[in-house]
Design an enzyme around this catalytic site. Structure first.
Site, short mmCIF file in Angstrom:
data_model
loop_
_atom_site.label_atom_id
_atom_site.label_comp_id
_atom_site.label_asym_id
_atom_site.label_seq_id
_atom_site.Cartn_x
_atom_site.Cartn_y
_atom_site.Cartn_z
N CYS A 1 -9.82 60.05 32.69
CA CYS A 1 -9.97 59.98 33.88
C CYS A 1 -9.82 59.24 35.08
O CYS A 1 -9.72 59.55 36.64
CB CYS A 1 -11.52 60.68 34.01
SG CYS A 1 -12.51 60.08 35.46
N CYS B 1 -17.17 60.95 30.64
CA CYS B 1 -16.96 61.03 31.54
C CYS B 1 -17.07 61.39 33.24
O CYS B 1 -16.82 62.82 32.68
CB CYS B 1 -15.36 60.00 32.41
SG CYS B 1 -15.01 58.89 33.68
#
Ligand code: ATP
Length: 422
Positions: free
Chosen positions: A101, A222
């Site tokens: 991410c 995340c």
């Protein structure tokens, strides 16, 4: 020389990025706050946490009197992070979506948006990390009580920018930043580099950010948050029933819904078994999940691994490695795992072999091998292959009738010439 005037700060609505923005504002930068939306489903309580986070980020920007934008990377997150995660699970690996991410979303899409659409000279985040662009002496907590400029106003970008651990080693997030590009790092500011979390909370309280101090630390995947993992992953992957097989005698101990719901080292709850069993291996072709009866079973310990093409942050690859083909440094594959000495061997295709000073529990394909030299984070590579476990080595030795110990058992580092996995 390029003066940094306009900084775009990634604002999550949490304490760290709010204080990062506050410090930049105090330092007189032209500042813009941006909230990213990357996942739009409800959590297990039926709450869309990103709504509340976005409101909190907006409130802080309002208090700081800076422009606020929000941007959606829901599609990009799905295609470049989440689908990759599903593919990795199907291959029997355990991916690290947080590292991906940062690489794909925060330090690629968000960075490009900040620079190209908002005209930023640099971006900032609330990560605990430091770069070689910041003077070490100014990144000390005592300076933060005075209003003088703490960041070098000019980025003298001649050499590669290096990534260093934060002063607060407990909070250090370089592990998660180990795949970001040099291009993005050159134009990134980490305002919390020299601060402890306690100090950051104190600054937030003094600034009146009470609404965010009440929030829990972000946990879980995340942008997706905390989930019941088995339930969550089975919403996206078809069940694939298989057997739990004892690594000791090949006996079938029970059944499971899919190898992808387990990671190596994890305790497996096997129906009908009172004792604890731990996952030591998986076979995606048969669907077998191999288990061992103790948490420190030798089948869980290995001291060799290979990565895919390694991502070097500053030097591609380090000059020492090119010269000698081998390098001593430190290794970790889990955030906050104590750093472990290792020897790295570089292959022609950019992949690396790693030999650890001691066998480590539950090295896991799909996770990232992250290297450090002193306090510098050199980069990382995805673990794609593991060397034999201590259990396999012991069995092999028993078969051969050998009596002498393996180097890893005598405490000496084994550094076979050539491929240590063979
Ligand atoms: N939704 C988001 N929008 C914009 N930036 C974000 C978002 N989520 C995270 N970030 C950026 O990434 C940084 C690291 O995020 P992470 O969730 O790992 O840490 P954190 O310690 O919880 O940070 P924070 O206290 O700022 O939420 C944040 O400080 C922020 O700069």
């Amino acid at each position: 020389m390029h003066a940094v005037r306009h900084v775009v700060c990634a604002m999550s609505g949490g304490v760290d990025s709010s204080v990062a923005a506050l410090l930049l504002k105090r330092r007189g930068y032209q500042l813009t706050g941006v909230f990213m939306r990357n996942w739009d489903s409800l959590d297990e309580q039926g709450v869309c946490t990103s709504e509340r986070d976005c409101e909190d980020a907006y409130k802080v920007c309002h208090m700081l009197d800076i422009p606020f934008h929000q941007v959606s990377y829901v599609k990009e997150y799905w295609h470049e992070v989440f689908s990759n995660l599903l593919k990795e699970y199907q291959k029997g690996r355990t991916p690290n979506p947080d590292i991906l991410c940062n690489k794909q979303i925060k330090f690629k899409h968000f960075f490009n948006y900040a620079v190209n659409s908002l005209g930023a000279d640099a971006i900032a985040t609330g990560h605990y990390a430091r770069t070689s662009l910041e003077d070490e002496d100014v990144f000390q907590q005592r300076h933060y009580t005075t209003p003088q400029s703490l960041f070098r106003d000019r980025f003298e970008i001649r050499n590669s920018v290096r990534l260093y651990q934060a002063a607060d080693l407990f909070k250090d997030q370089t592990f998660f930043l180990s795949q970001i590009s040099q291009n993005a790092l050159r134009r990134t500011i980490f305002p919390l580099a020299g601060l402890t979390k306690d100090f950051v909370k104190k600054v937030a309280a003094e600034a009146g950010f009470r609404h965010i101090l009440r929030k829990k630390e972000s946990m879980g995947i995340c942008f997706i948050g905390e989930r019941n993992f088995e339930k969550f992953i089975l919403e996206y992957l078809e069940p694939h029933p298989g057997n739990f097989v004892s690594i000791e005698d090949g006996k079938i101990m029970g059944t499971h819904k899919g190898w992808f719901t387990f990671t190596l080292g994890q305790r497996a709850r096997i129906g009908g078994q009172r004792d604890a069993w731990f996952v030591v291996d998986k076979d995606v072709t048969t669907g077998d999940v191999f288990v061992a009866p103790t948490t420190n079973h030798p089948a869980l310990f290995r001291d060799n691994l290979r990565t895919d093409r390694f991502h070097w942050i500053a030097e591609e690859p380090p000059a020492e490695l090119i010269r000698t083909k081998m390098m001593e440094c430190h290794f970790r594959f889990l955030h906050q795992m104590p750093l472990m000495p290792c020897t790295v061997t570089l292959n022609q295709d950019g992949t690396v072999w790693v030999t650890l000073a001691k066998p480590v529990r539950a090295l896991t394909p799909g996770q990232f091998a992250v290297f450090y030299k002193g306090d510098e984070c050199l980069g990382s590579g995805k673990i794609v292959r593991l060397g034999p476990s201590m259990h396999t080595l012991q069995l092999g030795r028993e078969k051969l009738g050998e009596t002498e110990k393996f180097p890893s058992e005598t405490g000496q580092n084994s550094k076979p010439a050539g491929n240590p996995l063979i």
